[in-house]
Design an enzyme around this catalytic site. Structure first.
Site, PDB file in Angstrom:
ATOM      1  N   HIS A 173       0.821  -1.219   0.000  1.00 46.29           N
ATOM      2  CA  HIS A 173       0.000   0.000   0.000  1.00 46.29           C
ATOM      3  C   HIS A 173       0.851   1.263   0.000  1.00 46.29           C
ATOM      4  O   HIS A 173       0.354   2.348   0.290  1.00 46.29           O
ATOM      5  CB  HIS A 173      -0.945   0.004   1.202  1.00 46.29           C
ATOM      6  N   THR A 232      -4.377  -8.068  10.860  1.00 45.33           N
ATOM      7  CA  THR A 232      -5.218  -7.482   9.813  1.00 45.33           C
ATOM      8  C   THR A 232      -6.640  -8.004   9.942  1.00 45.33           C
ATOM      9  O   THR A 232      -6.871  -9.161  10.294  1.00 45.33           O
ATOM     10  CB  THR A 232      -4.659  -7.760   8.397  1.00 45.33           C
TER      11      THR A 232
HETATM   12  N1  APR Z   1      -2.215  -7.047  18.230  1.00 47.05           N
HETATM   13  C1  APR Z   1      -2.682  -7.814  17.216  1.00 47.05           C
HETATM   14  N2  APR Z   1      -3.746  -7.469  16.444  1.00 47.05           N
HETATM   15  C2  APR Z   1      -4.316  -6.286  16.697  1.00 47.05           C
HETATM   16  C3  APR Z   1      -3.886  -5.420  17.728  1.00 47.05           C
HETATM   17  C4  APR Z   1      -2.782  -5.844  18.507  1.00 47.05           C
HETATM   18  N3  APR Z   1      -2.299  -5.099  19.507  1.00 47.05           N
HETATM   19  N4  APR Z   1      -4.695  -4.318  17.726  1.00 47.05           N
HETATM   20  C5  APR Z   1      -5.591  -4.489  16.732  1.00 47.05           C
HETATM   21  N5  APR Z   1      -5.381  -5.670  16.121  1.00 47.05           N
HETATM   22  C6  APR Z   1      -6.113  -6.249  14.998  1.00 47.05           C
HETATM   23  C7  APR Z   1      -7.584  -5.951  15.005  1.00 47.05           C
HETATM   24  O1  APR Z   1      -8.284  -6.996  15.687  1.00 47.05           O
HETATM   25  C8  APR Z   1      -7.936  -5.945  13.512  1.00 47.05           C
HETATM   26  O2  APR Z   1      -8.325  -7.240  13.077  1.00 47.05           O
HETATM   27  O3  APR Z   1      -5.591  -5.642  13.834  1.00 47.05           O
HETATM   28  C9  APR Z   1      -6.620  -5.567  12.844  1.00 47.05           C
HETATM   29  C10 APR Z   1      -6.619  -4.160  12.288  1.00 47.05           C
HETATM   30  O4  APR Z   1      -7.581  -4.121  11.258  1.00 47.05           O
HETATM   31  P1  APR Z   1      -7.703  -2.786  10.372  1.00 47.05           P
HETATM   32  O5  APR Z   1      -7.732  -1.608  11.250  1.00 47.05           O
HETATM   33  O6  APR Z   1      -8.808  -3.032   9.387  1.00 47.05           O
HETATM   34  O7  APR Z   1      -6.302  -2.725   9.607  1.00 47.05           O
HETATM   35  P2  APR Z   1      -5.870  -3.507   8.316  1.00 47.05           P
HETATM   36  O8  APR Z   1      -6.456  -4.869   8.280  1.00 47.05           O
HETATM   37  O9  APR Z   1      -4.391  -3.383   8.208  1.00 47.05           O
HETATM   38  O10 APR Z   1      -6.538  -2.614   7.143  1.00 47.05           O
HETATM   39  C11 APR Z   1      -6.239  -2.998   5.814  1.00 47.05           C
HETATM   40  O11 APR Z   1      -7.384  -1.042   5.020  1.00 47.05           O
HETATM   41  O12 APR Z   1      -7.906   1.153   5.282  1.00 47.05           O
HETATM   42  C12 APR Z   1      -7.114   0.287   4.585  1.00 47.05           C
HETATM   43  O13 APR Z   1      -5.072   0.805   3.586  1.00 47.05           O
HETATM   44  C13 APR Z   1      -5.652   0.554   4.822  1.00 47.05           C
HETATM   45  O14 APR Z   1      -3.849  -1.047   4.851  1.00 47.05           O
HETATM   46  C14 APR Z   1      -5.129  -0.749   5.401  1.00 47.05           C
HETATM   47  C15 APR Z   1      -6.175  -1.766   4.975  1.00 47.05           C
END
Ligand code: APR
Ligand code: ZN
Length: 233
Positions: free
Chosen positions: A108, A176
């Site tokens: 990204h 994620t």
């Molecule tokens: N340890 C492990 N997991 C965690 C923690 C932690 N301390 N805190 C949060 N999480 C998990 C949450 O449970 C969730 O499933 O991380 C995940 C974060 O999810 P999102 O906020 O949706 O992030 P992500 O999956 O990286 O988003 C994907 O979406 O908005 C776009 O470009 C952006 O790259 C991003 C993409």
């Protein structure tokens, strides 16, 4: 179980304990910002200052964040594992690099780089960006943007990622939510290639049922523990 070719996918949850914040779930960035306004080419065309402010704020956090134990464990895996390790991150922060990971794809893009839409030059960038910022390469202003992939744009290095997924025997998804494609589809690709699939997350992601093995908890606890079992067989 021993593995030869490992692909790691990481998301915002990996950097959450470093203070970078996540997008979804409690207090996520998308609670306070509309994706359409700040993470699409249309939003940038409509109101470039609003988009620059959003990324300037996040770029400003980089001065104070450090890699956490999970980033360090992944760098140790890459340095210690005898076979191949490729880390594919959805994150735009530089924390994997800061921890020592080198075989890394930022699918990204990167918050700490700026791209000129006029001449296509990308370069490391730590300062604020605005419409007034001129491109050091072509001298034009009004074309500089964060070197990140917005919704509707093509993620980076997808051919290399799919080739690695087709060849891997272990796929580990970390921090994620499994809501954004193409990353959310990687577990199915890896499974189709016969790989063992593992989810390490705070809580079950949207694709949790697709994983053969799952461990839940904060990344700084469960990632080092899982990497230890991988390295000590
Ligand atoms: N340890 C492990 N997991 C965690 C923690 C932690 N301390 N805190 C949060 N999480 C998990 C949450 O449970 C969730 O499933 O991380 C995940 C974060 O999810 P999102 O906020 O949706 O992030 P992500 O999956 O990286 O988003 C994907 O979406 O908005 C776009 O470009 C952006 O790259 C991003 C993409
Ligand atoms: Zn330029």
């Amino acid at each position: 179980m021993t593995f030869e070719k490992i692909v790691i996918l990481t998301g915002a949850g990996l950097s959450a304990e470093s203070g970078m914040g996540t997008f979804r779930g409690q207090g996520g960035l998308w609670d306070n910002y509309d994706i359409e306004d700040v993470a699409t080419p249309e939003g940038f065309a409509r109101n470039p200052t609003k988009v620059h402010d959003f990324y300037n704020m996040r770029r400003g956090w980089l001065a104070d964040v450090r890699p956490n134990a999970a980033h360090m464990a992944l760098a140790k895996l890459e340095q210690t594992h005898k076979g191949d390790v490729l880390t594919v991150t959805q994150n735009i922060d530089p924390l994997h690099e800061a921890a020592g990971s080198e075989k890394l794809i930022h699918m990204h893009g990167e918050l700490a780089r700026a791209l000129c839409a006029n001449c296509g030059t990308s370069r490391p960038w730590t300062e604020d960006l605005s419409l007034a910022t001129s491109c050091p390469a072509c001298g034009e202003s009004g074309f500089m943007r964060p070197d990140v992939v917005w919704f509707g744009e093509m993620p980076r290095d997808m051919e290399r990622i799919y080739a690695a997924l087709a060849a891997c025997d272990l796929f580990v998804s970390i921090g994620t939510s499994g809501t954004v494609y193409p990353a959310a589809g990687f577990v199915a690709e890896a499974h189709g290639a016969g790989a063992h699939t593992v989810e390490l997350n705070l809580d079950p992601s949207e694709g949790a049922s697709l994983f053969a093995e799952k461990h839940y908890g904060p990344a700084t606890k469960i990632v080092p523990a899982y990497i230890e079992t991988l390295l000590n067989g």
